[in-house]
Design an enzyme around this catalytic site. Sequence first.
Site, PDB file in Angstrom:
ATOM      1  N   LYS A  54       0.181  -1.668   9.522  1.00 46.65           N
ATOM      2  CA  LYS A  54       0.717  -0.239  10.930  1.00 46.65           C
ATOM      3  C   LYS A  54       1.296   0.576  11.074  1.00 46.65           C
ATOM      4  CE  LYS A  54      -1.047  -3.963  13.924  1.00 46.65           C
ATOM      5  NZ  LYS A  54      -1.381  -5.209  12.645  1.00 46.65           N
ATOM      6  N   ASN A  81       3.632  -6.046  13.656  1.00 42.39           N
ATOM      7  CA  ASN A  81       4.006  -5.588  12.693  1.00 42.39           C
ATOM      8  C   ASN A  81       3.439  -4.268  13.260  1.00 42.39           C
ATOM      9  OD1 ASN A  81       4.619  -7.302  10.823  1.00 42.39           O
ATOM     10  ND2 ASN A  81       1.890  -7.609   9.720  1.00 42.39           N
ATOM     11  N   GLN A  84       7.009  -3.123  14.107  1.00 45.39           N
ATOM     12  CA  GLN A  84       7.380  -2.213  13.101  1.00 45.39           C
ATOM     13  C   GLN A  84       6.829  -0.795  12.886  1.00 45.39           C
ATOM     14  OE1 GLN A  84       8.832  -5.035   9.973  1.00 45.39           O
ATOM     15  NE2 GLN A  84       7.597  -6.430  10.810  1.00 45.39           N
ATOM     16  N   TYR A 116      15.169  -1.068  12.930  1.00 44.25           N
ATOM     17  CA  TYR A 116      14.818   0.257  12.765  1.00 44.25           C
ATOM     18  C   TYR A 116      15.090   1.097  14.318  1.00 44.25           C
ATOM     19  CZ  TYR A 116      11.335  -0.900   9.677  1.00 44.25           C
ATOM     20  OH  TYR A 116      11.346  -1.063   7.871  1.00 44.25           O
ATOM     21  N   ASP A 173     -18.937  -1.719  -3.786  1.00 37.99           N
ATOM     22  CA  ASP A 173     -20.680  -2.541  -2.713  1.00 37.99           C
ATOM     23  C   ASP A 173     -20.248  -2.996  -1.249  1.00 37.99           C
ATOM     24  OD1 ASP A 173     -22.777  -1.947  -5.004  1.00 37.99           O
ATOM     25  OD2 ASP A 173     -21.228  -3.395  -6.603  1.00 37.99           O
ATOM     26  N   GLY A 183      -8.821  -2.943  15.106  1.00 46.22           N
ATOM     27  CA  GLY A 183      -7.966  -0.824  14.246  1.00 46.22           C
ATOM     28  C   GLY A 183      -8.341  -1.208  13.206  1.00 46.22           C
ATOM     29  N   SER A 305      -3.791  -6.976   4.043  1.00 48.76           N
ATOM     30  CA  SER A 305      -3.499  -6.141   4.910  1.00 48.76           C
ATOM     31  C   SER A 305      -1.002  -5.981   5.650  1.00 48.76           C
ATOM     32  CB  SER A 305      -4.194  -6.295   6.213  1.00 48.76           C
ATOM     33  OG  SER A 305      -3.581  -7.654   7.128  1.00 48.76           O
ATOM     34  N   ASN A 308       4.759  -9.639   5.715  1.00 48.31           N
ATOM     35  CA  ASN A 308       5.512 -10.102   6.832  1.00 48.31           C
ATOM     36  C   ASN A 308       5.520 -11.773   6.812  1.00 48.31           C
ATOM     37  OD1 ASN A 308       6.970  -7.633   6.454  1.00 48.31           O
ATOM     38  ND2 ASN A 308       5.528  -7.080   8.238  1.00 48.31           N
TER      39      ASN A 308
HETATM   40  C1  LIG Z   1      -2.620  -6.018  12.474  1.00 44.95           C
HETATM   41  C2  LIG Z   1      -2.662  -6.916  11.796  1.00 44.95           C
HETATM   42  C3  LIG Z   1      -3.989  -7.050  11.447  1.00 44.95           C
HETATM   43  C4  LIG Z   1      -4.985  -7.038  12.586  1.00 44.95           C
HETATM   44  O1  LIG Z   1      -5.707  -5.790  12.636  1.00 44.95           O
HETATM   45  P1  LIG Z   1      -6.227  -4.867  13.819  1.00 44.95           P
HETATM   46  O2  LIG Z   1      -6.017  -3.459  13.679  1.00 44.95           O
HETATM   47  O3  LIG Z   1      -6.024  -5.505  15.170  1.00 44.95           O
HETATM   48  O4  LIG Z   1      -7.774  -5.742  13.737  1.00 44.95           O
HETATM   49  C5  LIG Z   1      -4.301  -8.156   9.978  1.00 44.95           C
HETATM   50  N1  LIG Z   1      -3.170  -8.267   9.300  1.00 44.95           N
HETATM   51  C6  LIG Z   1      -1.607  -7.680   9.483  1.00 44.95           C
HETATM   52  C7  LIG Z   1      -0.821  -7.912   8.383  1.00 44.95           C
HETATM   53  C8  LIG Z   1      -1.738  -6.774  10.991  1.00 44.95           C
HETATM   54  O5  LIG Z   1      -0.552  -6.504  11.137  1.00 44.95           O
END
Ligand SMILES: *Cc1c(COP(=O)(O)O)cnc(C)c1O
Length: 319
Positions: A54, A81, A84, A116, A173, A183, A305, A308
């Site tokens: 993020k 997230n 933050q 922060y 692939d 997003g 992704s 936390n």
């Molecule tokens: C926000 C978030 C997502 C989802 O992201 P989008 O852009 O809303 O689809 C997935 N994993 C984590 C760790 C996030 O913080």
Amino acid sequence: MQNSITIDDIQAAANRLNSIANRTPVLTSRTINKLTKNQVFLKSENFQRTGSFKFRGAFNALSQLSIEQKEQGVITFSSGNHAQGLALAGKLLDIPTTIVMPDDAPAVKQAATRGYGAEIVLYKRKETSREKLTQVLAEQKGLKIIPPFDHPHIIAGQGTTALELIGEVGELDLLLVCCGGGGLISGCAIATKALAPNCKVIGVEPEKANDATLSFYSKTIHVIENPNTIADGARTHRLGELTFPLILQHVDEMVTVSEEAIIRTMLFLWERLKIVVEPTGTLAAAALLEGVVKAPGARVGVVISGGNVDLRKFFREFQ
Ligand SMILES: *Cc1c(COP(=O)(O)O)cnc(C)c1O
């Protein structure tokens, strides 16, 4: 046109983030390759600043505000997230940040966000519309709303995740990306289709919050209010006005994984890769490790992704 985001926007975002965001590691595992019969590359955004991707979108969006907007400050709503990421981006760019957050957001996320220097306004998930509350506060204080996913600069910023991954490992692939508001997957899919047009992009959601999957296959937006999943980053109730058409255009498939699969994958990644990944962060890996997505012999990118997770709470609930 504002909502036609291109690889050039993502490249420009990468330039803004250069030497500010972490170039996160791409992890590999013989165990995972053997188990899945793939060559798997895990783009590990749990090692990103603030613990998730993020920060990429937030910094990209804040750095493009006008001088007046930078002085007034920004506000957002978030399950953590994005808060933050925005708070740190605000601190680095000297922009005041206000965060509207549900009162049940993980303690680690609230504490980190305050740390922060952001101002936090808590609301009750079941009683208040966070969008409305944010709007009211924004108008009262002259703050610019920076939404967590439905914004072209956010989407372009998140897309730098896939740009970096493909830049580092070459053509894939298949790319697996988790999906909340969309997003991350929108940006990553745009980057992927530009750099590796033959690469399939598959989105992954919790079964219990499968609004994007329903929306994708029916081609109309489905809404699920307050979905009850451990993957708090995917508790968004619907895709956005920008992300929905981008997903229809650039994503090939959507799949879902169970709550049990998410927990098993958290533990697997912890034990085998020695990395702490939050429930939402495991979604894409879970789809592959649990056999929901099968593509023997493929070179597969997996976006981890974020990392936390409130470990104390996790142990209390799942020991
Ligand atoms: C926000 C978030 C997502 C989802 O992201 P989008 O852009 O809303 O689809 C997935 N994993 C984590 C760790 C996030 O913080």
